[in-house]
Design an enzyme around this catalytic site. Structure first.
Site, PDB file in Angstrom:
ATOM      1  N   ASP A 200       0.845  -1.191   0.000  1.00 13.27           N
ATOM      2  CA  ASP A 200       0.000   0.000   0.000  1.00 13.27           C
ATOM      3  C   ASP A 200       0.880   1.240   0.000  1.00 13.27           C
ATOM      4  O   ASP A 200       2.080   1.155  -0.266  1.00 13.27           O
ATOM      5  CB  ASP A 200      -0.930  -0.022   1.226  1.00 13.27           C
ATOM      6  N   HIS A 241      -3.874   5.717   3.936  1.00 14.31           N
ATOM      7  CA  HIS A 241      -4.631   4.651   3.278  1.00 14.31           C
ATOM      8  C   HIS A 241      -4.180   3.280   3.778  1.00 14.31           C
ATOM      9  O   HIS A 241      -4.996   2.394   4.051  1.00 14.31           O
ATOM     10  CB  HIS A 241      -4.449   4.762   1.763  1.00 14.31           C
ATOM     11  N   SER A 422     -10.911  -0.817  -1.982  1.00 15.67           N
ATOM     12  CA  SER A 422      -9.717  -0.867  -1.134  1.00 15.67           C
ATOM     13  C   SER A 422     -10.008  -1.536   0.199  1.00 15.67           C
ATOM     14  O   SER A 422      -9.087  -2.036   0.858  1.00 15.67           O
ATOM     15  CB  SER A 422      -9.194   0.545  -0.868  1.00 15.67           C
TER      16      SER A 422
END
Length: 943
Positions: A200, A241, A422
């Site tokens: 990520d 994220h 995601s």
């Protein structure tokens, strides 16, 4: 003029380059569209891997870890666990070209290449090296934005949710329950033993409370080439994220957030640079995948959302989503070929009625592509759809991707919600980990099949939902071995044999030669190959031995391909099946040390058969402690356990026994029923000289001989003690200790407790022998339970500090506690008071006592001022009626706290003003009143 010449030279150089066969398609396009000298990132592919490669094949651990090799055995033959693609890039080739590039980036074993940053004119020089096969552009993708949802960034109170796990999932219950994860957690499967790699944009808040129990074994930042995957410290990129996706799959904070695979082991790779909307560069991702493979990863979870190149780079299109074009898709399939389960977001490109909207590498034929649904189960509008260009159904499965509970990247105890594939991706990857935790030998394709074929749309997969919403429980059990069995119930048949029959089924078939019955009397001691019968049934016979016994057993089977091995029960041999024949007694044990006995007659009382979970030897006493592995009826012994449990012991229950005893201390046993101590008969009579002492975290004077317990007693001469359910005794039935007012109570951090007395009693007062080493024991140094000396020493053993020492409220003494090694006063005890000792220099505590008649006294409340709770202490020197009342400033009674007869001593009353209605802030008077005494004090209530 010079400037024009340079442009012309550059133009000619580029023209020569694009005509070269060594220049890749996308690099040619880039050079034609961007006729400048700006540096560019390229893959440099080599023709071969050099010489002397045999050493790698002979020693594969030079290439990848032993754990990686173990995983590969699921999908590759033993003599081919590594292949040519796994061999390292030739370091000599890299050294030769390093002066012809601006910067070396990442090597790729699988692609036999290295990424590097070069000027266009350096490309012209590089193509002349004979060992360079091709130079191609490193793709740079523009990232599609995640769908936005609002969420609470502040800590939230836990939400109570009932489930069998004992976990409180809080607001994350919906995302787990929708894919039936809670049912898997109920079985004790949390993803243990599985290694998961998340790739990520970094992980900016690993300090979050949801990660404090997470096992992270490796991290690497492939953007900045360093082990630290957080933000800052000179590195590029921002990792909010990654924090959110990691918490989705493996976070754990009871009452707030629980991920499906919180028990797994984690590998974290930062592959994306988020600064200034810089797109991801695919060499980071490929290198991270190879790195995770070499460590031994089992599952990868990648929440990428990429399709179009970042301008001015030429783009892929939906037509390239065929599983064989984009390098990261090829790399993903290569990982699956090596036994890795690759899980990827399907994409956030939404719906198109005429074509797919997938993103690479979700188009891979071996990649598990995950779409998103809402909490109600409908497809999220942003979730990408299939099918692939070559006609394969995508996505594969669905999970919640709208309003998913995640850890906040902005505080260590905040939570928020997030949306996008995601977040459906890590939920699905967590399910893959649960499947592998149950059956580690399953291949990636079997994991995918288990996930697909148990999803809710498996009967009619389509381009919007694929095979549908996951069902983790069914997926975990899809390839399992299923057992159906009922234990024998012929409990009166002592001679046997006993038929054990079981029905065993699996989608993978059962290997008949693998089905075994492991059995024993009390403890597993033998095994039998079970016979096959029609209807998937297997059977075997256990012989009897003519005696009462508890037969314990379990069954083991393998699938036809040998991939899945299962025991029944699931946790065997720690958990076993059993049946009983003959007579029995049951005994309860507590966690820690127990003073116990066997309340049955049986010739076969081996310690590991009767108490297989014991964690110590059995210590009997015969003038000294003796360790034995065979237990003896009628005698007590010490034994330690990790947890409380009930045991069933085969044999004839004892209803009476005559126990030989020797002059001095004896450790005796019990019957199969409780009897009072006054019913114990001695022969000769009158030889019992002490109370019967039991042990329950400390010695105590017991009024009864309890079933299954052991007891100390001292006798004056050799003889017998006769225990019988119907006997009568000449022993005085009075309690030796009666109600002694001057009492010290010792209690440690394990709740072990002992009482010692500060006045002479009407018997000798000697305590039993000190327990074996490390068992809690507190006594006066002369081994007595009481002392009236002004100064004395107390001997301590097996204390789990802190140790609390309390003085009974009825005492007329003040006690000073002293560390004799340091000659320092630890504290002073008043009647009803207590002192906590955090540590002691040695194992001796010194005490000094002063006998002093207490007087009437009303103490100042504490705390003061207060809101809304305070405490009031008072003492009285004799039994009397006591009232304790509250009054306001004008003398009106507010409340009566006490109005009753009280014994002499020190008392403390807790006052909660919130329970007294219509009471305002200010001064309140409290008054203690007896027949001989009255006292009033004031306190301040701050509302």
């Amino acid at each position: 003029m010079r400037k024009i010449f340079l442009y012309l030279l550059l133009f000619l150089t580029v023209s020569d380059l694009v005509g070269s066969e060594k220049i890749g398609k996308y690099l040619k396009n880039y050079l034609e569209l961007n006729n400048n000298s700006e540096p560019v990132k390229v893959w440099i592919y080599f023709t071969d891997k050099g010489d002397n490669l045999e050493r790698f094949y002979l020693n594969p651990e030079l290439v990848v870890s032993k754990i990686s090799l173990e995983r590969r055995r699921k999908v590759l033959p033993e003599n081919n666990l590594i292949d040519y693609q796994d061999l390292p890039v030739n370091s000599n080739y890299i050294n030769q070209i390093k002066d012809y590039v601006l910067e070396i980036k990442h090597p790729s074993r699988w692609f036999n290449s290295i990424s590097a940053i070069v000027n266009p004119n350096q490309i012209y020089e590089l193509i002349n090296f004979p060992f360079i096969k091709e130079i191609e552009l490193v793709e740079r993708f523009r990232k599609a934005p995640e769908p936005q949802t609002e969420g609470d960034e502040f800590p939230q109170p836990p939400i109570e949710v009932e489930n069998l796990t004992g976990f409180n999932y809080g607001s994350s219950l919906t995302q787990n329950q929708q894919i039936n994860v809670v049912a898997v957690h109920n079985t004790g499967n949390y993803g243990q033993g599985v290694r998961i790699c998340l790739m990520d944009a970094g992980f900016n808040r690993l300090s979050h409370e949801a990660f404090q129990t997470m096992n992270i074994i490796a991290t690497w930042d492939f953007v900045n080439n360093r082990p630290y995957v957080g933000d800052g410290q000179g590195g590029m990129g921002e990792g909010s994220h990654g924090t959110q996706t990691l918490s989705t799959i493996g976070g754990f904070k009871d009452g707030q957030l629980i991920g499906p695979a919180f028990g797994a082991t984690y590998i974290l790779a930062k592959t994306e640079n988020t600064e200034s909307e810089t797109p991801i560069e695919m060499d980071n991702w490929i290198r991270a995948l190879e790195w995770a493979d070499s460590i031994g990863v089992d599952v990868t979870s990648t929440s990428l959302g990429y399709l179009e190149f970042d301008p001015p780079y030429p783009s892929y299109s939906w037509m390239d989503m065929n599983g064989n074009t984009v390098p990261i898709t090829i790399a993903a399939d290569l990982a699956v070929k090596r036994g890795i389960v690759v899980v990827n977001s399907a994409g956030n490109e939404g719906y198109n009625s005429t074509r797919n909207t997938l993103v690479a590498p979700a188009d891979g034929d071996s990649v598990i592509a995950v779409g998103a649904v809402t909490s109600s189960g409908s497809r999220a509008s942003f979730s990408s759809v299939g099918n692939t260009v070559d006609g394969r159904v995508k996505p594969d499965v669905m999970a919640m991707g709208s309003g998913v509970r995640v850890a906040s990247p902005y505080s260590d105890n905040g939570y928020t919600s997030a949306s996008g594939t995601s977040f459906s991706c890590p939920l699905a990857a967590g399910v893959a980990a649960l499947i592998l935790s149950e059956n580690p030998s399953l291949t990636p394709m079997q994991v995918r099949d288990a996930m697909r074929n148990t999803a809710n749309n498996a009967s009619s997969p389509n381009r919007e939902y694929g095979w549908g919403i996951l069902n983790a429980f069914n997926a975990v059990n899809y390839f399992n071995i299923n057992f159906s069995h009922t234990p024998p119930n012929d409990s009166t048949n002592l001679n046997g044999p006993y038929r054990i029959a079981v029905k065993i089924t699996s989608r993978l078939g059962i290997d008949p030669a693998s089905v075994k019955l492991y059995w024993g009397r009390g403890v597993i001691a033998d095994s039998i190959l079970m016979n096959e019968a029609p209807g998937d049934t297997f059977y075997a016979f256990i012989p009897g031995n003519g005696q009462s016994a508890v037969y314990k057993y379990y069954i083991q089977a393998k699938t036809a391909d040998g991939q899945v091995i299962k025991n029944y029960p699931k946790r065997a041999p720690q958990e076993l099946l059993e049946f009983r024949v003959g007579s029995f007694a049951s005994v309860n044990v507590s966690s820690g040390w127990n003073l116990m006995s066997i309340p049955v007659q049986n010739q076969n009382l081996l310690l590991n058969g009767v108490f297989p979970d014991a964690i110590s030897n059995a210590y009997f006493y015969d003038g000294r402690y003796i360790s034995k592995d065979t237990l003896i009826s009628g005698y007590g012994f010490w034994l330690k356990f990790n947890s409380s449990k009930n045991y069933t012991i085969s044999g004839t229950p004892l209803t009476g026994i005559s126990i030989p005893v020797k002059a001095g201390w004896n450790l005796i046993g019990s019957l199969n029923s409780n009897i009072p101590v006054y019913s114990v008969i001695s022969n000769p009579s009158g030889i019992i000289s002490t109370p019967f002492y039991g042990y329950n975290g400390g010695y105590f004077n017991s009024p009864q001989i309890e079933k299954g317990k052991g007891y100390w007693v001292k006798v004056s001469q050799n003889g017998y003690l006769i225990l019988n359910l119907n006997s009568k005794s000449s022993l005085n039935s009075s309690n030796f200790f009666n109600d002694v007012p001057d009492k010290l109570v010792f209690k440690d951090n394990s709740n072990n407790q002992t009482e010692l007395y500060l006045r002479n009693l009407d018997f000798e007062g000697e305590l039993p022998p000190v327990p074996p080493s490390a068992i809690f024991d507190v006594r006066f140094s002369n081994s007595r339970v009481y002392s009236e000396n002004g100064e004395d020493f107390i001997q301590l053993q097996g204390i789990n500090y802190p140790l609390t020492v309390s003085l009974s409220p009825k005492s007329e003494l003040k006690v000073e506690l002293i560390d004799p090694v340091l000659n320092q006063v630890i504290g002073r005890l008043m009647p009803g008071g207590s002192i906590t000792i955090n540590e002691l220099t040695g194992n001796i505590l010194k005490i000094k006592t002063v006998r002093e008649q207490i007087s009437y006294k009303l103490y100042q409340n504490y705390p003061n001022p207060f809101n809304p709770v305070t405490n009031i202490k008072f003492q009285i020197p004799k039994q009397t009626r006591v009232t304790l009342k509250l009054f306001n400033l004008i003398g009106e009674e507010i409340a009566t706290l006490i109005d009753e007869q009280k014994e002499e001593g020190l008392y403390e009353v807790k006052v909660d003003m919130s329970k007294i209605s219509a009471l305002s802030s200010g001064i309140i008077f409290y008054q203690l009143k007896t027949n001989d005494y009255i006292s009033t004090k004031k306190m301040i209530y701050l509302k």
